[in-house]
Design a protein around this motif. Structure first.
Motif, mmCIF file in Angstrom:
data_model
loop_
_atom_site.group_PDB
_atom_site.id
_atom_site.type_symbol
_atom_site.label_atom_id
_atom_site.label_comp_id
_atom_site.label_asym_id
_atom_site.label_seq_id
_atom_site.Cartn_x
_atom_site.Cartn_y
_atom_site.Cartn_z
ATOM 1 N N ILE A 294 7.158 -0.709 7.130
ATOM 2 C CA ILE A 294 6.711 0.618 6.688
ATOM 3 C C ILE A 294 7.941 1.451 6.357
ATOM 4 N N ARG A 295 7.920 2.093 5.196
ATOM 5 C CA ARG A 295 9.039 2.928 4.764
ATOM 6 C C ARG A 295 8.506 4.275 4.285
ATOM 7 N N GLN A 296 9.241 5.331 4.616
ATOM 8 C CA GLN A 296 8.851 6.686 4.209
ATOM 9 C C GLN A 296 9.882 7.255 3.227
ATOM 10 N N SER A 297 9.393 7.762 2.088
ATOM 11 C CA SER A 297 10.267 8.429 1.124
ATOM 12 C C SER A 297 9.864 9.900 1.040
ATOM 13 N N ASP A 298 10.456 10.632 0.126
ATOM 14 C CA ASP A 298 10.176 12.056 0.008
ATOM 15 C C ASP A 298 8.751 12.341 -0.453
ATOM 16 N N LYS A 299 8.191 11.442 -1.270
ATOM 17 C CA LYS A 299 6.884 11.711 -1.874
ATOM 18 C C LYS A 299 5.764 10.815 -1.370
ATOM 19 N N PHE A 300 6.084 9.680 -0.775
ATOM 20 C CA PHE A 300 5.033 8.769 -0.333
ATOM 21 C C PHE A 300 5.565 7.867 0.781
ATOM 22 N N LEU B 294 0.848 -1.184 0.000
ATOM 23 C CA LEU B 294 0.000 0.000 0.000
ATOM 24 C C LEU B 294 0.888 1.240 0.000
ATOM 25 N N ARG B 295 0.378 2.306 -0.617
ATOM 26 C CA ARG B 295 1.098 3.572 -0.618
ATOM 27 C C ARG B 295 0.150 4.710 -0.265
ATOM 28 N N CYS B 296 0.733 5.721 0.378
ATOM 29 C CA CYS B 296 -0.033 6.907 0.740
ATOM 30 C C CYS B 296 0.831 8.122 0.417
ATOM 31 N N LYS B 297 0.283 9.062 -0.367
ATOM 32 C CA LYS B 297 1.055 10.219 -0.813
ATOM 33 C C LYS B 297 1.329 11.175 0.337
ATOM 34 N N GLY B 298 2.576 11.690 0.380
ATOM 35 C CA GLY B 298 2.944 12.662 1.396
ATOM 36 C C GLY B 298 4.330 12.378 1.941
#
Length: 366
Positions: A111-117, A86-90
């Motif tokens: 769970i991983r966080q990138s610059d855009k999602f 799953l992905r969530c923008k932000g």
């Protein structure tokens, strides 16, 4: 000559009729085919709205194969065993998922966080992973951050398994407490939203009919008893059917609760109340409360920090007339070989999630 005159009149009448018909032809609507002066047909195109301009549109998506994405709705049905992404923008995203995955510290979830999602990956999902998955935007003001409730997105995901129509539970016999002032839920959730589910009492054997008022069924929650009463006590189970053999859920013991919510109701007794030096004394602090609400005890007594005492704490469920169920919590302090320093006031403070209550008794010498 007459023939020629008649032909001219006929031609004139045809021309008048054609002109009248052209005048009453409807005007083409916007978006219909038009003819340019060059003779080519064109179609007027309306401007497309951007996704971000639609209020309430979910930012929660599922990643499919070959880089394809699908935006998730309020509920989604997936196949167990196939990894879910799953992905969530932000650039700052929070997640929630079934507590089952946290309870057992499941390594299948990452769970991983990138610059855009932000990305949530669950490997080898099973029927037990059925439940709500949600993401939200985290808004920060300096060092203080909070959840943006207006940008929170949730999808209830069913991992449909024909061998497990009910969401598996680690508890094989669950206690459900009934209160007259609030609905009660028999949590027999299913992995297939199309399954037909019914509620049954074990003794005497009968089916509890679901309706739109007193008893309702929600596949994401279970059976909801809107106005629980004494007649709902007993052992219950759920039955689910799709296309094959019916399946039976965990059993549920429904108990009616007598004591209302609030701070502990405490009593304190000493046995015996008056003693001589060298006697043994038991001081018992008793709390009657809600079955699932724990109680902690704190003691204050004359010989504190100077005399050894024994303290034993326990609790049990009891039926108190008309089938009402109450939790009895007790803390018993034992003082052996009483000395002069042990006489005086004994204070018990009982505390639960609703508040605390303090009581006192005086032990005197004969």
């Amino acid at each position: 000559m007459k023939l020629w005159f008649v032909l001219c009149l006929a031609l004139l009448w045809v021309e008048v009729q054609n002109g009248a018909c052209q005048q009453v032809k409807r005007k083409k609507d916007v978006g219909e085919n038009r003819i340019r002066p060059g003779g080519k047909r064109v179609k007027i195109r309306h401007p497309k709205l951007k996704d971000g301009g639609v209020k309430g549109q979910s930012l929660l998506t599922q990643v499919l194969d070959k880089g394809r994405f699908v935006r998730l709705g309020p509920s989604t049905t997936l196949t167990p065993g196939k990894n879910m992404e799953l992905r969530c923008k932000g650039n700052a995203i929070g997640w929630s998922y079934p507590t089952y995955l946290d309870t057992f510290n499941d390594s299948r979830l990452s769970i991983r966080q990138s610059d855009k999602f932000s990305q949530l990956i669950l490997t080898s999902p099973s029927a037990a992973d059925t439940g709500p998955y949600s993401c939200w935007v985290i808004v920060c003001d300096g060092t203080e951050c909070e959840k943006d409730h207006d940008r929170t997105y949730v999808s209830y995901i069913y991992f449909t398994d024909k061998d497990n129509l009910f969401v598996p539970s680690a508890i094989h016999f669950e206690i459900i407490y009934l209160r007259p002032d609030r609905p009660a839920v028999v949590p027999c959730r299913v992995t297939d939203p199309q399954a037909k589910v019914s509620l049954h009492r074990e003794v005497p054997p009968e089916e509890i009919t679901a309706n739109s008022t007193l008893v309702t069924y929600d596949p994401t929650k279970g059976f909801v008893l809107q106005n629980p009463s004494l007649e709902h006590q007993g052992v219950f189970y759920c039955k689910a059917v799709t296309r094959g053999t019916p399946q039976i859920s965990t059993k549920y013991q429904l108990l009616y609760v007598e004591v209302p919510s609030g701070p502990p109701f405490v009593s304190l007794d000493a046995s015996p109340e008056s003693v001589r030096g060298g006697d043994n004394v038991n001081v018992t602090c008793t709390v009657l409360g809600e079955p699932e609400v724990g109680v902690s005890f704190i003691w204050s007594y004359p010989g504190q920090d100077r005399r050894p005492v024994h303290i034993h704490t326990s609790w049990r469920l009891v039926n108190r007339g008309m089938g009402h169920t109450t939790r009895v919590s007790q803390s018993v302090m034992t003082i052996e070989d009483m000395e002069t320093i042990d006489f005086g006031n004994y204070v018990c403070k009982a505390k639960n999630q609703h508040g605390e209550t303090m009581v006192m008794t005086d032990i005197i010498s004969k």
